[in-house]
Design an enzyme around this catalytic site. Structure first.
Site, PDB file in Angstrom:
ATOM      1  N   LYS A 121     -76.403 -33.895  21.721  1.00 46.71           N
ATOM      2  CA  LYS A 121     -74.886 -33.497  21.553  1.00 46.71           C
ATOM      3  C   LYS A 121     -74.638 -32.564  22.330  1.00 46.71           C
ATOM      4  O   LYS A 121     -75.177 -31.679  23.060  1.00 46.71           O
ATOM      5  CB  LYS A 121     -74.594 -33.098  20.257  1.00 46.71           C
ATOM      6  CG  LYS A 121     -74.811 -34.136  18.924  1.00 46.71           C
ATOM      7  CD  LYS A 121     -74.446 -33.241  17.764  1.00 46.71           C
ATOM      8  CE  LYS A 121     -74.330 -34.417  16.580  1.00 46.71           C
ATOM      9  NZ  LYS A 121     -73.639 -35.547  16.553  1.00 46.71           N
ATOM     10  N   ASP A 167     -75.420 -31.201   8.464  1.00 50.63           N
ATOM     11  CA  ASP A 167     -75.461 -32.823   8.313  1.00 50.63           C
ATOM     12  C   ASP A 167     -76.571 -33.395   7.269  1.00 50.63           C
ATOM     13  O   ASP A 167     -76.884 -34.347   6.941  1.00 50.63           O
ATOM     14  CB  ASP A 167     -76.449 -33.021   9.745  1.00 50.63           C
ATOM     15  CG  ASP A 167     -75.749 -34.481  10.256  1.00 50.63           C
ATOM     16  OD1 ASP A 167     -74.681 -35.082   9.613  1.00 50.63           O
ATOM     17  OD2 ASP A 167     -76.514 -35.193  10.926  1.00 50.63           O
ATOM     18  N   ARG A 207     -77.860 -43.449   9.835  1.00 51.75           N
ATOM     19  CA  ARG A 207     -78.062 -44.596   9.279  1.00 51.75           C
ATOM     20  C   ARG A 207     -79.437 -45.075   9.194  1.00 51.75           C
ATOM     21  O   ARG A 207     -79.714 -45.784   8.429  1.00 51.75           O
ATOM     22  CB  ARG A 207     -77.190 -45.610  10.058  1.00 51.75           C
ATOM     23  CG  ARG A 207     -77.605 -45.787  11.353  1.00 51.75           C
ATOM     24  CD  ARG A 207     -76.526 -46.425  12.383  1.00 51.75           C
ATOM     25  NE  ARG A 207     -75.422 -45.527  12.699  1.00 51.75           N
ATOM     26  CZ  ARG A 207     -74.284 -45.577  13.354  1.00 51.75           C
ATOM     27  NH1 ARG A 207     -74.020 -46.907  13.754  1.00 51.75           N
ATOM     28  NH2 ARG A 207     -73.399 -44.585  13.462  1.00 51.75           N
ATOM     29  N   ASP A 217     -78.845 -31.826  13.387  1.00 53.37           N
ATOM     30  CA  ASP A 217     -78.513 -32.807  14.168  1.00 53.37           C
ATOM     31  C   ASP A 217     -78.276 -32.531  15.701  1.00 53.37           C
ATOM     32  O   ASP A 217     -77.159 -32.165  15.717  1.00 53.37           O
ATOM     33  CB  ASP A 217     -77.614 -33.683  13.398  1.00 53.37           C
ATOM     34  CG  ASP A 217     -77.385 -35.117  14.592  1.00 53.37           C
ATOM     35  OD1 ASP A 217     -78.223 -35.372  15.316  1.00 53.37           O
ATOM     36  OD2 ASP A 217     -76.279 -35.633  14.108  1.00 53.37           O
TER      37      ASP A 217
HETATM   38  N1  BES Z   1     -73.892 -36.223  12.216  1.00 51.74           N
HETATM   39  C1  BES Z   1     -73.205 -36.831  12.965  1.00 51.74           C
HETATM   40  C2  BES Z   1     -71.798 -37.119  12.474  1.00 51.74           C
HETATM   41  C3  BES Z   1     -70.818 -36.014  12.275  1.00 51.74           C
HETATM   42  C4  BES Z   1     -70.141 -35.651  13.369  1.00 51.74           C
HETATM   43  C5  BES Z   1     -70.594 -35.541  11.136  1.00 51.74           C
HETATM   44  C6  BES Z   1     -69.053 -34.625  13.411  1.00 51.74           C
HETATM   45  C7  BES Z   1     -69.612 -34.220  11.141  1.00 51.74           C
HETATM   46  C8  BES Z   1     -69.004 -34.052  12.125  1.00 51.74           C
HETATM   47  C9  BES Z   1     -73.771 -38.334  13.378  1.00 51.74           C
HETATM   48  O1  BES Z   1     -75.300 -38.188  13.123  1.00 51.74           O
HETATM   49  C10 BES Z   1     -73.518 -38.811  14.555  1.00 51.74           C
HETATM   50  O2  BES Z   1     -73.849 -37.993  15.501  1.00 51.74           O
HETATM   51  N2  BES Z   1     -72.813 -39.657  14.795  1.00 51.74           N
HETATM   52  C11 BES Z   1     -72.428 -40.112  15.962  1.00 51.74           C
HETATM   53  C12 BES Z   1     -72.789 -41.701  15.875  1.00 51.74           C
HETATM   54  C13 BES Z   1     -72.453 -42.582  17.325  1.00 51.74           C
HETATM   55  C14 BES Z   1     -73.498 -42.079  18.237  1.00 51.74           C
HETATM   56  C15 BES Z   1     -72.432 -43.813  17.366  1.00 51.74           C
HETATM   57  C16 BES Z   1     -71.036 -39.764  16.156  1.00 51.74           C
HETATM   58  O3  BES Z   1     -70.182 -39.833  15.308  1.00 51.74           O
HETATM   59  O4  BES Z   1     -70.480 -39.641  17.425  1.00 51.74           O
HETATM   60 ZN    ZN Z   2     -76.013 -36.717  11.809  1.00 51.69          ZN
HETATM   61 MN    MN Z   3     -76.086 -37.840  15.142  1.00 50.25          MN
END
Ligand code: BES
Ligand code: ZN
Ligand code: MN
Length: 497
Positions: free
Chosen positions: A264, A275, A338, A257
């Site tokens: 990111k 992920d 999601r 991811d």
């Molecule tokens: N895979 C990430 C969530 C995650 C973050 C898991 C850190 C483990 C450690 C997910 O896909 C993600 O990026 N979520 C975002 C959602 C946001 C953009 C609404 C997040 O949590 O920042």
């Molecule tokens: Zn993710």
């Molecule tokens: Mn993500």
């Protein structure tokens, strides 16, 4: 016929655990000591005087506490280890097992003398889990240091069935850890599909490739995967042990991811090979369920894609069509989990007509902010299911904490141009990102009993801690298998719960 014992993919084999009536020749003999009134009390006999040593060391007998007695070294026996077992609860014995395994990783053999302190079934299982999972290691070094500890003998217990169950569970957990720990250079969606076929070689495993996904309308999985040169997959595997309930487990399988075009920062990307921890957990759970021959029907769905930025990647503002026809305005390509899950959950509801859906996902960074690294967040539309999963969490040692599906937040997911948007409207300043993510998933469950486990915290450990080893933890395998074991006994049918 039971499936042939598989070699783990691709790691080092775990030690063999056997039972014996008397202490065999071994490099290390461990003797349990329990905690009594702030001091430690030996519960067995040692070849050397140890009671005085415990006193001098001011040992407390806390779970996992170790006091070492080196021996003259003229025979095979190198040392006697006094291992604290605390109050003797399963959690204590799991800790004790893991501490022993770590301390003995370079010893050839270990015998644990339990004759004076025989654990009950749950305690024995927990001890074995601790010993095996504490022994786990993963390496891609050119010359990996082989763990020496090959055999562990438990002296006293006679219950082979418990030993085999605990071993199956530890093996499945180790398989999940291997999948999570594998670097994403190796681990493409296609690789994950191959690994699933290998892990579940005695079961029916179906893999939909990008063409089939397109033909069937899995727009969420395709949208997330379209920026990568390595196309997405939907992996489906079923074990049918009978019973009237069809459980569908859905796992987030993002093999890396980056966030996509909503990129990111580097620090946030470092661990993102993990992920797909949800996918690893549901696939490995199916392995355990099949090995334990549980009387349930379980399908594991792993929605696998690599989330990459590129000229073909989906853009913020794009609208995709999820499986089943609902449209989603993608306003943040980093909220990708999601999108892939929604396709698989809709498929579980509409096509598989699941009686229960449980999805497992490293879904939101907000989840460990709320609950820390140990607990998964549990979201569910079904109170009975919540209780069952909470009990399974207690029994398995994989903790979770129930979170609210806040109805008032649901309008934050409305879009003026599509059926839904994939992140809560920021102007509402709702916070609670884990909750809006869960509310998004709920839209695709067709009102069926459903639970969502956000494992962003516990999927990976920052260091060795009890039975967890640094890296992928395999979180979810023991929890889900404990829950499915309860369903399997029929003592509690889902409907009457
Ligand atoms: N895979 C990430 C969530 C995650 C973050 C898991 C850190 C483990 C450690 C997910 O896909 C993600 O990026 N979520 C975002 C959602 C946001 C953009 C609404 C997040 O949590 O920042
Ligand atoms: Zn993710
Ligand atoms: Mn993500």
């Amino acid at each position: 016929m039971p499936p042939a014992r598989r070699t783990r993919f691709p790691g080092v084999a775990l030690p063999q655990v056997g039972l014996a009536a008397d202490v065999p020749e071994a490099a290390v003999v461990a003797v349990p000591t329990r905690a009594v009134d702030g001091a430690a009390e030996l519960t067995g006999e040692t070849p050397v005087d140890a009671t005085g040593l415990l006193e001098r060391e001011k040992a407390k007998g806390g779970a996992g506490e170790l006091v070492s007695i080196p021996t003259p070294g003229d025979g095979l026996l190198e040392r006697v280890l006094l291992v604290g077992t605390g109050e003797g609860s399963p959690a204590d014995l799991r800790k004790a097992g893991a501490a022993l395994a770590r301390r003995c990783k370079d010893a050839a053999s270990l015998a644990v003398d339990l004759r004076q302190a025989l654990p009950d079934e749950a305690g024995l299982a927990a001890l074995v889990e601790g010993l095996l999972l504490g022994s786990y290691s993963f390496s891609r070094k050119a010359e990996p240091k082989a763990r020496a500890l090959a055999t562990i003998t438990l002296v006293g217990p006679k219950d082979k069935a418990v030993l085999h169950r605990a071993t199956d569970l530890a093996q499945a957990t180790a398989a999940a850890r291997d999948l999570v720990n594998t670097p994403s250079l190796e681990k493409s969606p296609e690789w994950l599909a191959g690994a699933a076929k290998d892990l579940l070689r005695d079961l029916d495993v179906t893999v939909l490739d990008e063409k089939q996904l397109k033909a069937k309308g899995f727009g969420g999985i395709l949208g997330v995967g379209q920026g990568s040169t390595r196309p997405p997959r939907l992996i489906a595997a079923t074990y049918d042990g009978g019973g009237s309930t069809h459980v569908v487990l859905v796992g987030k399988g993002i093999t890396f991811d980056t966030g996509g075009l909503s990129l990111k920062p580097n620090a946030g990307m470092l661990d993102m090979k993990m992920d797909m921890g949800g996918a690893a957990a549901v696939l490995a759970t199916l392995r355990a369920v099949a090995d334990l021959k549980l009387k349930v029907k379980v399908t594991a769905l792993a929605a696998a894609a690599e989330n990459m930025p590129s000229g073909t990647a989906q853009r913020p503002g794009d609208v995709l069509t999820q499986y089943g026809g609902r449209t989603v305005e993608v306003l943040n390509t980093d909220a990708e989990g999601r999108l892939v899950l929604a396709d698989a959950i809709a498929y579980a509801a509409k096509d598989l007509k699941a009686d229960v859906i449980v999805d497992v996902a490293t879904l939101t960074g907000a989840m460990p902010v709320a609950l820390g690294k140990r607990h998964a967040g549990l979201f569910t539309n079904d109170d009975a299911l919540a209780r069952q999963l909470e009990q399974a969490a207690d029994a398995s040692g994989e903790p979770l904490w129930r979170m609210p599906l806040v109805e008032d937040y649901r309008p934050a997911l409305d879009s003026p141009i599509a059926d839904l948007r994939n992140i809560g409207r920021p102007t509402l300043k709702l916070q609670g990102g884990s909750i809006t993510a869960a509310l998004f998933l709920r839209e695709f469950t067709g009102g069926r009993p459903w639970a969502h486990l956000d494992i962003a915290g516990p999927a990976m450990a920052g260091g060795d801690e009890d039975e967890k080893t640094k890296g992928g933890t395999g979180y979810g395998v023991r929890l889900l298998t404990a829950w499915l074991s309860e369903l399997s006994t029929g003592r509690r049918s889902r409907r009457s719960a």
